[in-house]
Write a protein that holds these residues in place. Sequence first.
Motif, PDB file in Angstrom:
ATOM      1  N   THR A   1       0.821  -1.202   0.000  1.00 15.95           N
ATOM      2  CA  THR A   1       0.000   0.000   0.000  1.00 15.95           C
ATOM      3  C   THR A   1       0.856   1.253   0.000  1.00 15.95           C
ATOM      4  N   LEU A   2       1.893   1.276   0.827  1.00 18.67           N
ATOM      5  CA  LEU A   2       2.788   2.434   0.867  1.00 18.67           C
ATOM      6  C   LEU A   2       3.519   2.624  -0.461  1.00 18.67           C
ATOM      7  N   LEU A   3       3.905   1.533  -1.096  1.00 15.41           N
ATOM      8  CA  LEU A   3       4.555   1.649  -2.406  1.00 15.41           C
ATOM      9  C   LEU A   3       3.610   2.221  -3.457  1.00 15.41           C
ATOM     10  N   ILE A   4       2.347   1.834  -3.403  1.00 10.19           N
ATOM     11  CA  ILE A   4       1.363   2.368  -4.345  1.00 10.19           C
ATOM     12  C   ILE A   4       1.206   3.878  -4.135  1.00 10.19           C
ATOM     13  N   TYR A   5       1.029   4.306  -2.874  1.00 14.03           N
ATOM     14  CA  TYR A   5       0.869   5.727  -2.596  1.00 14.03           C
ATOM     15  C   TYR A   5       2.123   6.514  -2.979  1.00 14.03           C
ATOM     16  N   PHE A   6       3.297   5.992  -2.675  1.00 21.21           N
ATOM     17  CA  PHE A   6       4.536   6.669  -3.015  1.00 21.21           C
ATOM     18  C   PHE A   6       4.693   6.786  -4.524  1.00 21.21           C
ATOM     19  N   GLY A   7       4.351   5.739  -5.243  1.00 22.42           N
ATOM     20  CA  GLY A   7       4.425   5.772  -6.699  1.00 22.42           C
ATOM     21  C   GLY A   7       3.496   6.806  -7.299  1.00 22.42           C
ATOM     22  N   VAL A   8       2.305   6.932  -6.747  1.00 26.35           N
ATOM     23  CA  VAL A   8       1.354   7.913  -7.272  1.00 26.35           C
ATOM     24  C   VAL A   8       1.815   9.332  -6.954  1.00 26.35           C
ATOM     25  N   VAL A   9       2.386   9.552  -5.777  1.00 29.34           N
ATOM     26  CA  VAL A   9       2.913  10.881  -5.447  1.00 29.34           C
ATOM     27  C   VAL A   9       4.028  11.257  -6.420  1.00 29.34           C
TER      28      VAL A   9
ATOM     29  N   GLY B   1      -9.587   6.038  -7.447  1.00 27.63           N
ATOM     30  CA  GLY B   1      -9.842   7.471  -7.309  1.00 27.63           C
ATOM     31  C   GLY B   1      -9.491   7.989  -5.929  1.00 27.63           C
ATOM     32  N   ILE B   2      -9.835   7.221  -4.904  1.00 32.16           N
ATOM     33  CA  ILE B   2      -9.511   7.629  -3.533  1.00 32.16           C
ATOM     34  C   ILE B   2      -8.001   7.669  -3.337  1.00 32.16           C
ATOM     35  N   ILE B   3      -7.311   6.647  -3.809  1.00 33.51           N
ATOM     36  CA  ILE B   3      -5.846   6.614  -3.699  1.00 33.51           C
ATOM     37  C   ILE B   3      -5.243   7.792  -4.454  1.00 33.51           C
ATOM     38  N   TYR B   4      -5.766   8.067  -5.655  1.00 31.87           N
ATOM     39  CA  TYR B   4      -5.198   9.137  -6.472  1.00 31.87           C
ATOM     40  C   TYR B   4      -5.449  10.507  -5.855  1.00 31.87           C
ATOM     41  N   ILE B   5      -6.636  10.757  -5.320  1.00 31.24           N
ATOM     42  CA  ILE B   5      -6.940  12.065  -4.727  1.00 31.24           C
ATOM     43  C   ILE B   5      -6.067  12.323  -3.502  1.00 31.24           C
ATOM     44  N   ILE B   6      -5.878  11.325  -2.656  1.00 34.49           N
ATOM     45  CA  ILE B   6      -5.012  11.492  -1.481  1.00 34.49           C
ATOM     46  C   ILE B   6      -3.581  11.774  -1.924  1.00 34.49           C
ATOM     47  N   SER B   7      -3.086  11.011  -2.875  1.00 32.82           N
ATOM     48  CA  SER B   7      -1.725  11.212  -3.358  1.00 32.82           C
ATOM     49  C   SER B   7      -1.583  12.524  -4.113  1.00 32.82           C
ATOM     50  N   TYR B   8      -2.626  12.923  -4.834  1.00 32.92           N
ATOM     51  CA  TYR B   8      -2.604  14.195  -5.542  1.00 32.92           C
ATOM     52  C   TYR B   8      -2.484  15.360  -4.556  1.00 32.92           C
ATOM     53  N   ALA B   9      -3.221  15.287  -3.463  1.00 33.43           N
ATOM     54  CA  ALA B   9      -3.146  16.346  -2.449  1.00 33.43           C
ATOM     55  C   ALA B   9      -1.747  16.433  -1.847  1.00 33.43           C
ATOM     56  N   ILE B  10      -1.130  15.294  -1.572  1.00 28.75           N
ATOM     57  CA  ILE B  10       0.235  15.297  -1.038  1.00 28.75           C
ATOM     58  C   ILE B  10       1.211  15.842  -2.070  1.00 28.75           C
ATOM     59  N   GLY B  11       1.047  15.455  -3.332  1.00 31.13           N
ATOM     60  CA  GLY B  11       1.912  15.953  -4.402  1.00 31.13           C
ATOM     61  C   GLY B  11       1.782  17.455  -4.599  1.00 31.13           C
ATOM     62  N   VAL B  12       0.560  17.979  -4.559  1.00 29.73           N
ATOM     63  CA  VAL B  12       0.350  19.415  -4.705  1.00 29.73           C
ATOM     64  C   VAL B  12       0.962  20.158  -3.519  1.00 29.73           C
ATOM     65  N   LEU B  13       0.886  19.594  -2.339  1.00 33.73           N
ATOM     66  CA  LEU B  13       1.508  20.202  -1.166  1.00 33.73           C
ATOM     67  C   LEU B  13       3.023  20.320  -1.362  1.00 33.73           C
ATOM     68  N   PHE B  14       3.663  19.249  -1.824  1.00 34.90           N
ATOM     69  CA  PHE B  14       5.094  19.309  -2.109  1.00 34.90           C
ATOM     70  C   PHE B  14       5.396  20.318  -3.215  1.00 34.90           C
ATOM     71  N   TYR B  15       4.531  20.377  -4.219  1.00 31.01           N
ATOM     72  CA  TYR B  15       4.731  21.310  -5.330  1.00 31.01           C
ATOM     73  C   TYR B  15       4.610  22.756  -4.856  1.00 31.01           C
ATOM     74  N   ARG B  16       3.720  23.015  -3.926  1.00 34.73           N
ATOM     75  CA  ARG B  16       3.573  24.377  -3.373  1.00 34.73           C
ATOM     76  C   ARG B  16       4.776  24.749  -2.505  1.00 34.73           C
ATOM     77  N   ILE B  17       5.320  23.788  -1.777  1.00 32.99           N
ATOM     78  CA  ILE B  17       6.477  24.068  -0.931  1.00 32.99           C
ATOM     79  C   ILE B  17       7.723  24.291  -1.785  1.00 32.99           C
ATOM     80  N   PHE B  18       7.908  23.471  -2.808  1.00 33.46           N
ATOM     81  CA  PHE B  18       9.068  23.553  -3.697  1.00 33.46           C
ATOM     82  C   PHE B  18       8.593  23.812  -5.129  1.00 33.46           C
ATOM     83  N   PRO B  19       8.231  25.074  -5.445  1.00 38.07           N
ATOM     84  CA  PRO B  19       7.684  25.352  -6.781  1.00 38.07           C
ATOM     85  C   PRO B  19       8.740  25.217  -7.874  1.00 38.07           C
ATOM     86  N   ALA B  20       8.261  25.074  -9.103  1.00 36.07           N
ATOM     87  CA  ALA B  20       9.154  24.968 -10.248  1.00 36.07           C
ATOM     88  C   ALA B  20       9.803  26.321 -10.504  1.00 36.07           C
TER      89      ALA B  20
END
Length: 99
Positions: free
Chosen positions: A6-14, A65-84
């Motif tokens: 499960t953790l590998l799936i979430y990490f991969g999606v992030v 969808g649930i896995i993707y939305i949770i991982s998407y939120a974490i990814g966007v958080l990282f993107y906001r902290i470290f913008p391009a």
Amino acid sequence: MTTFDTLLIYFGVVVLVLFLLYGTQSHIITLIAGYIVFCVFYFDLGPFSFEWTASSMLPHFKDAGIIYIISYAIGVLFYRIFPAKKQAGAATAPRQENN
């Protein structure tokens, strides 16, 4: 499915979300294209087996969808902290006139 799987799936999606966000810098494209790419890999490499019918796939689409939305939120958080970083190209450099 174990906790490690499960953790590998979430990490991969992030990682997928961050890859798409930094590449496209568009949240809409990342949300739609990322979910499609994630579903392809999730259904192909997932730890479950099912028949390819609409009624058997709907619960898996919901879980994906649930896995993707949770991982998407974490990814966007990282993107906001470290913008391009914006690259200054030749078109934005001031022109020098020859006299």
